[in-house]
Design a protein around this motif. Structure first.
Motif, PDB file in Angstrom:
ATOM      1  N   GLY A   1      31.702  42.590  40.278  1.00  0.00           N
ATOM      2  CA  GLY A   1      31.576  41.461  39.358  1.00  0.00           C
ATOM      3  C   GLY A   1      32.340  40.235  39.822  1.00  0.00           C
ATOM      4  N   PHE A   2      33.038  40.362  40.959  1.00  0.00           N
ATOM      5  CA  PHE A   2      33.814  39.234  41.501  1.00  0.00           C
ATOM      6  C   PHE A   2      33.159  38.751  42.797  1.00  0.00           C
ATOM      7  N   PRO A   3      32.478  37.607  42.756  1.00  0.00           N
ATOM      8  CA  PRO A   3      31.808  37.131  43.975  1.00  0.00           C
ATOM      9  C   PRO A   3      32.768  36.966  45.149  1.00  0.00           C
ATOM     10  N   ARG A   4      34.062  36.732  44.865  1.00  0.00           N
ATOM     11  CA  ARG A   4      35.025  36.546  45.972  1.00  0.00           C
ATOM     12  C   ARG A   4      35.810  37.819  46.282  1.00  0.00           C
TER      13      ARG A   4
ATOM     14  N   SER B   1      40.428  37.826  43.451  1.00  0.00           N
ATOM     15  CA  SER B   1      40.241  37.485  42.038  1.00  0.00           C
ATOM     16  C   SER B   1      41.447  37.831  41.167  1.00  0.00           C
TER      17      SER B   1
ATOM     18  N   ALA C   1      43.106  35.013  39.369  1.00  0.00           N
ATOM     19  CA  ALA C   1      42.339  33.780  39.617  1.00  0.00           C
ATOM     20  C   ALA C   1      42.271  32.883  38.384  1.00  0.00           C
TER      21      ALA C   1
ATOM     22  N   ARG D   1      32.531  27.723  32.595  1.00  0.00           N
ATOM     23  CA  ARG D   1      33.098  27.093  33.797  1.00  0.00           C
ATOM     24  C   ARG D   1      33.484  28.156  34.832  1.00  0.00           C
ATOM     25  N   ARG D   2      34.054  29.251  34.379  1.00  0.00           N
ATOM     26  CA  ARG D   2      34.489  30.290  35.329  1.00  0.00           C
ATOM     27  C   ARG D   2      33.287  30.958  36.002  1.00  0.00           C
TER      28      ARG D   2
ATOM     29  N   GLU E   1      32.090  28.417  38.546  1.00  0.00           N
ATOM     30  CA  GLU E   1      33.003  28.372  39.706  1.00  0.00           C
ATOM     31  C   GLU E   1      33.017  29.692  40.476  1.00  0.00           C
TER      32      GLU E   1
ATOM     33  N   GLN F   1      34.144  32.560  39.672  1.00  0.00           N
ATOM     34  CA  GLN F   1      35.287  33.471  39.524  1.00  0.00           C
ATOM     35  C   GLN F   1      34.773  34.855  39.138  1.00  0.00           C
TER      36      GLN F   1
END
Lengths: 199, 391
Positions: free
Chosen positions: A162-165, A170, A173, B348-349, B352, B354
Motif C-alpha cells: 500500500g506504500f508506493p515508495r 514510508s 512519512a 493530498r497524501r 502525493e 504516500q
C-alpha cells in the motif's frame, strides 16, 4: 408482477418521497441450504414447545407412558437446536439436530417391543424420524460446504504494502501531521525525561 | 435502478427499486461509479444492528458523479462534479460539526427521536445503516441521494482511479482516525486487533505516523500476510498467546497504544472460552456485543496507555474489566469516524503517493454479484478481504 414480501411492501409505504422503494426482488444471498436451515429451525422450535408443553400426548401415542420427563428434556434440547439453526451458527444447530435425531431414534426404538399396542404408531414415528434425519444430514453437509473457508483460491498478498515508495521510506512519512489538541495523549517518556533536571 | 437491499438476517438481494429523488435544496443525486462492502455491513447482514426494515438499501462506501442538484447549494456543487461520499451525513452548521465532531452531527439524523431514545442523544445520519441513524438509503446502488451534500461530500479530481479514492468514504479515514486519536509517538508500540480492511488501513496509518513498532493480530493467513506487507509484526492468535507475545515484544511492559479494529463480532473459538460465553449470551439475546478484544486490550495495555476503538459496537457488552482499566489509568477513545475532518488531508497524501489505498481490494465485481459477495466476504472465502462493486 411483484414478488415482494408483505413486510417489504409495508415498509415501502413508510418511506419518504425521494427514497427508493422496492419494485421487484432479484438475486439473493440466502441459498437453499440456508432457507432449509431456517425451516428446520422453526420446526425444531414448534416440536420442542409441543414436547415441553404436551409430553403426555406424545408418550400416549407411542405407548411410552411414564417417559414424560424425558420427553420434556428432549423438548428443551429441540428448542436449543432450533435457536442455533436460526442463528448465524446454523451449521452447529443442524449438527445438533442430527445428534438429537440419533437420540430420538434410539429412544423410540425402545418402544418397538411386540407387546406395545401402539407399535404401528412407533413404526410411523421411526420412518418420519429417519426421513428428517436424512434431511438434517444433507442440509448440515450442504451448509458446511457452502460456508467453508476452504472454498475458492488461496492468494498471496505479500506484495500489497500500500506504500508506493516502500515500507521503509514510508515510516513516519506523515510526520508533517499535527495531532489536533483535542486528541493529544500523554507525552512520550523521552520528552518527559528531558524536562527533569539532572541531579 | 438496481440496488442491494436488506430483507432480513443473511438475506440481501439485488432488487429493482425506484430512483431516488431530490427532497431538499441541499440534496444532490450521485450516479454511483464504485461502491464497496464494509466489514460493518456484516453486522447488518447478521442482523445485529437494531432498527433495520426489509427494503432498506445498503452501502456506505460510495463515490460517483453528481447528476442532479437541489436549489440550495449556492454553487458549491454542480452536475458533473466527481465526488466521494463519506458515510457520515453532516449539516456543517451545528455545534458538533463546528468542533469537527462530524459523526455526532446534531441535525442530519432525520429519525433523531429514535437515536435520542436509544443513545440518550442523537448522532449523525449515516447512509444505509439502520433507522437509528436516519434510515437513509445507502450507496450500493446505481444512484444515491446525498442530503446536506454541500457539507457532506468530498470533491475529488479527475485522473485518479476510483480504486485509489473510494476508501476516503470510510475505511481510510477510519483507520487514520483510529491511529490519530491514539496520538502515536515515535517510541510507541501500537497493537492492532483485526487485519480486515479497517485494520489494514490502521496499520498503514500507524506506519505513516511513525510508530516504532506496529503489531497486528488476526488468525487468517492472507490477512496477516497483507499486514506484514504493510510493515507490521504479526501475531496469529491460533498459534501464539497474544498477551505473552505482546509482552515479549515490549520488554514485558505492554503496548502503549491498543486499537480495536474488530468491534462487536469477535472471533469465537473454544481456545478463548470467553468468546463462547459471549456467543451463547448473544444467541439468547442476553448480550448484543462480543467484547473479547476489549478485555484483552485492557489486560495487556501498558498502564497509562490508550485504547482506541474504531470497531463498531452496537449495544450491550458484558464482563468488561473496568477495575483493570480504572486502576491502570487507561484512556479510551472511540466513535464513528469524523470522516470530513480528515478527507482533504488524506486526499493530498494519496495524490502525493504516500499511500495507495487500493492495495486492500481483493475482489471487484458487478453490483448484481453483491448478494453472493456478502456471503463470500463473511465466510472469508477465496481469500476475500475487500469487495468493490461496480453498478
Amino acid at each position: 408482477m411483484t414478488n415482494l414480501s408483505s413486510m417489504t411492501s409495508l415498509s415501502n409505504i413508510t418511506r419518504s418521497k425521494g427514497d427508493p422503494k422496492v419494485i421487484h426482488s432479484g438475486p439473493r444471498s440466502r441459498g437453499i441450504p440456508e432457507s432449509l436451515a431456517r425451516g428446520l429451525g422453526w420446526f425444531s422450535l414448534g416440536l420442542g414447545l409441543t414436547e415441553l408443553l404436551a409430553p403426555r400426548r406424545i408418550t400416549r401415542a407411542l405407548g411410552m407412558e411414564g417417559k414424560e420427563a424425558l420427553v420434556r428434556v428432549y423438548g428443551a434440547r429441540e428448542i436449543g437446536s432450533g435457536i442455533l439453526s436460526l442463528s448465524v451458527d446454523k451449521n452447529l444447530g443442524l449438527w445438533s439436530r442430527v445428534a438429537g435425531d440419533g437420540l430420538d431414534i434410539a429412544t423410540v426404538m425402545t418402544a418397538l417391543r411386540p407387546d406395545n399396542p401402539k407399535r404401528d404408531n412407533v413404526v410411523v414415528a421411526l420412518a418420519l424420524l429417519l426421513g428428517i434425519t436424512a434431511v438434517d444430514l444433507i442440509d448440515a453437509q450442504a451448509t458446511a460446504v457452502r460456508h467453508s473457508r476452504g472454498a475458492g483460491r488461496k492468494r498471496s498478498y505479500r506484495d500489497r504494502s500500500g506504500f508506493p515508495r516502500g515500507v521503509q521510506a514510508s515510516r513516519g512519512a506523515a510526520r508533517d501531521f499535527k495531532t489536533p489538541s483535542d486528541l493529544r495523549h500523554a507525552p512520550p517518556l523521552a520528552a518527559v525525561s528531558k524536562r527533569i533536571p539532572a541531579t | 435502478m438496481r440496488a442491494l437491499v436488506w430483507h432480513g438476517k443473511e438475506d440481501i438481494r439485488c432488487d429493482t427499486v425506484t430512483d431516488p429523488e431530490i427532497e431538499d435544496g441541499r440534496d444532490v443525486i450521485v450516479k454511483v461509479t464504485s461502491c464497496a462492502i464494509c466489514g460493518s455491513d456484516l453486522h447488518l447482514f447478521h442482523n445485529f444492528i437494531p432498527a433495520m426494515l426489509p427494503g432498506d438499501v445498503l452501502g456506505h462506501e460510495t463515490m460517483g458523479e453528481v447528476v442532479e442538484t437541489g436549489h440550495g447549494l449556492n454553487g458549491k456543487l454542480k452536475k458533473g462534479d466527481r465526488v466521494v461520499v463519506p458515510f457520515t451525513i453532516v449539516c456543517g452548521e451545528c455545534d458538533q460539526c463546528k468542533r469537527g465532531y462530524f459523526s455526532v452531527c446534531q441535525k442530519s439524523n432525520r429519525k433523531k427521536y429514535l437515536a435520542d431514545k436509544v443513545f440518550g442523544h442523537t448522532t449523525a445520519g449515516l447512509f444505509g445503516y439502520s433507522h437509528l441513524t436516519g434510515g437513509y438509503p445507502g450507496g450500493q446502488a446505481e444512484y444515491l441521494r446525498v442530503p446536506f451534500a454541500d457539507s457532506t461530500v468530498q470533491k475529488v479530481p479527475d485522473g485518479i482511479p476510483d480504486e485509489k479514492l473510494l476508501f476516503l468514504s470510510d475505511i481510510f479515514p477510519t483507520g487514520w482516525q483510529a491511529a490519530v486519536q491514539a496520538d502515536i509517538q515515535p517510541t510507541d508500540t501500537v497493537a492492532i486487533w483485526g487485519c480486515g480492511p479497517v485494520g489494514q488501513m490502521t496499520i498503514r496509518s500507524a506506519i505513516l505516523l511513525g510508530a516504532e513498532q506496529v503489531v497486528a493480530i488476526d488468525h487468517l493467513p492472507e490477512r496477516l500476510e497483507m499486514a506484514e506487507a504493510g510493515g507490521a509484526i504479526t501475531i496469529n492468535f491460533d498459534e501464539e498467546n497474544v498477551v505473552e507475545r505482546l509482552n515479549e515484544l515490549t520488554g514485558g511492559e505492554g503496548p502503549e497504544k491498543c486499537i480495536d479494529c474488530i468491534g462487536m463480532e469477535s472471533h469465537v473459538t473454544p481456545s478463548m472460552p470467553d468468546t463462547v460465553y459471549d456467543r451463547a449470551k448473544q444467541i439468547l439475546l442476553a448480550e448484543s456485543d462480543r467484547p473479547h478484544v476489549l478485555r484483552e486490550m485492557i489486560y495487556v495495555c501498558r498502564p497509562g496507555g490508550l485504547i482506541s476503538i474504531p470497531g463498531v459496537y452496537g449495544g450491550l457488552a458484558d464482563k468488561i474489566p473496568m477495575g483493570a482499566a480504572m486502576n491502570k489509568g487507561l484512556t479510551f477513545r472511540m466513535g464513528q469516524t469524523h470522516v470530513q475532518r480528515w478527507t482533504a488531508d488524506l486526499l493530498r497524501r494519496i495524490e502525493e503517493e504516500q499511500i495507495d489505498p487500493s492495495f486492500v481490494i481483493t475482489h471487484e465485481v458487478p453490483l448484481d454479484k453483491g448478494p453472493e459477495m456478502y456471503r463470500m466476504f463473511r465466510d472469508k472465502q477465496d481469500s476475500c478481504i475487500k469487495v468493490v462493486l461496480k453498478p
